[in-house]
Design a protein around this motif. Structure first.
Motif, mmCIF file in Angstrom:
data_model
loop_
_atom_site.group_PDB
_atom_site.id
_atom_site.type_symbol
_atom_site.label_atom_id
_atom_site.label_comp_id
_atom_site.label_asym_id
_atom_site.label_seq_id
_atom_site.Cartn_x
_atom_site.Cartn_y
_atom_site.Cartn_z
ATOM 1 N N GLY A 52 0.810 -1.221 0.000
ATOM 2 C CA GLY A 52 0.000 0.000 0.000
ATOM 3 C C GLY A 52 0.835 1.260 0.000
ATOM 4 O O GLY A 52 0.537 2.220 -0.721
ATOM 5 N N VAL A 53 1.902 1.270 0.787
ATOM 6 C CA VAL A 53 2.766 2.461 0.845
ATOM 7 C C VAL A 53 3.494 2.645 -0.490
ATOM 8 O O VAL A 53 3.557 3.748 -1.026
ATOM 9 C CB VAL A 53 3.770 2.348 2.016
ATOM 10 N N ILE A 54 4.035 1.551 -1.033
ATOM 11 C CA ILE A 54 4.774 1.664 -2.296
ATOM 12 C C ILE A 54 3.854 2.097 -3.432
ATOM 13 O O ILE A 54 4.214 2.958 -4.242
ATOM 14 C CB ILE A 54 5.467 0.326 -2.644
ATOM 15 N N GLU A 55 2.654 1.527 -3.480
ATOM 16 C CA GLU A 55 1.717 1.832 -4.568
ATOM 17 C C GLU A 55 0.918 3.111 -4.342
ATOM 18 O O GLU A 55 0.288 3.606 -5.261
ATOM 19 C CB GLU A 55 0.751 0.650 -4.773
ATOM 20 N N GLY A 56 0.906 3.619 -3.106
ATOM 21 C CA GLY A 56 0.153 4.833 -2.804
ATOM 22 C C GLY A 56 -1.337 4.571 -2.628
ATOM 23 O O GLY A 56 -2.159 5.460 -2.856
ATOM 24 N N TRP A 57 -1.708 3.365 -2.201
ATOM 25 C CA TRP A 57 -3.113 3.019 -1.980
ATOM 26 C C TRP A 57 -3.532 3.419 -0.573
ATOM 27 O O TRP A 57 -2.720 3.561 0.328
ATOM 28 C CB TRP A 57 -3.330 1.514 -2.139
ATOM 29 N N GLY A 58 -4.847 3.540 -0.373
ATOM 30 C CA GLY A 58 -5.397 3.764 0.964
ATOM 31 C C GLY A 58 -5.452 2.450 1.732
ATOM 32 O O GLY A 58 -5.164 1.375 1.196
ATOM 33 N N TRP A 59 -5.874 2.548 3.011
ATOM 34 C CA TRP A 59 -5.911 1.347 3.851
ATOM 35 C C TRP A 59 -6.905 0.313 3.346
ATOM 36 O O TRP A 59 -6.626 -0.881 3.377
ATOM 37 C CB TRP A 59 -6.241 1.730 5.293
ATOM 38 N N VAL A 60 -8.053 0.755 2.914
ATOM 39 C CA VAL A 60 -9.081 -0.197 2.460
ATOM 40 C C VAL A 60 -8.578 -0.968 1.247
ATOM 41 O O VAL A 60 -8.679 -2.202 1.198
ATOM 42 C CB VAL A 60 -10.400 0.540 2.141
#
Length: 116
Positions: free
Chosen positions: A65-73
């Motif tokens: 998620g951090v690498i891809e820039g996604w949110g928690w959900v």
């Protein structure tokens, strides 16, 4: 003080333990209690499975998620769908770092799931 035999077989007082030895003994005692709880209690057995499972999901969700820039959900959704080998394909790692992480993380996680 309890009496004990020394190397020559003579009775004598038990030597006093250092703080490190006391801490070690307390740690062993705690581990024995935890082991007995896990073996004899259904909720203890559930904890043994769910804690590593949750850690694997959160680890995958956090890193990808951090690498891809996604949110928690989206991150947790990706981790659960990937770990359970459903793989809808709506979320997938685009960046090289997250792809390499998934190459290592997914087989380990799927292997863990296959044990339970």
């Amino acid at each position: 003080q309890p009496l004990m035999t020394n190397a020559s077989g003579e009775l004598g007082e038990e030597p006093k333990k250092t703080a490190g030895e006391k801490a070690f003994d307390a740690g062993i005692h705690l581990l024995n209690k935890v082991q007995a709880y896990v073996k004899n209690n259904p909720s203890g057995q559930l904890v043994v499975v769910m804690v590593p499972f949750s850690i694997l999901i959160l680890l995958g969700a956090l890193i990808v998620g951090v690498i891809e820039g996604w949110g928690w959900v989206e991150s947790i959704y990706f981790a659960v769908v990937s770990m359970t080998t459903v793989g809808f394909g709506d979320y997938f790692p685009d960046k090289l770092a997250s792809t390499w992480f998934c190459i290592i993380w997914l087989p380990f996680s799927v292997g863990f799931l296959s044990l339970y």
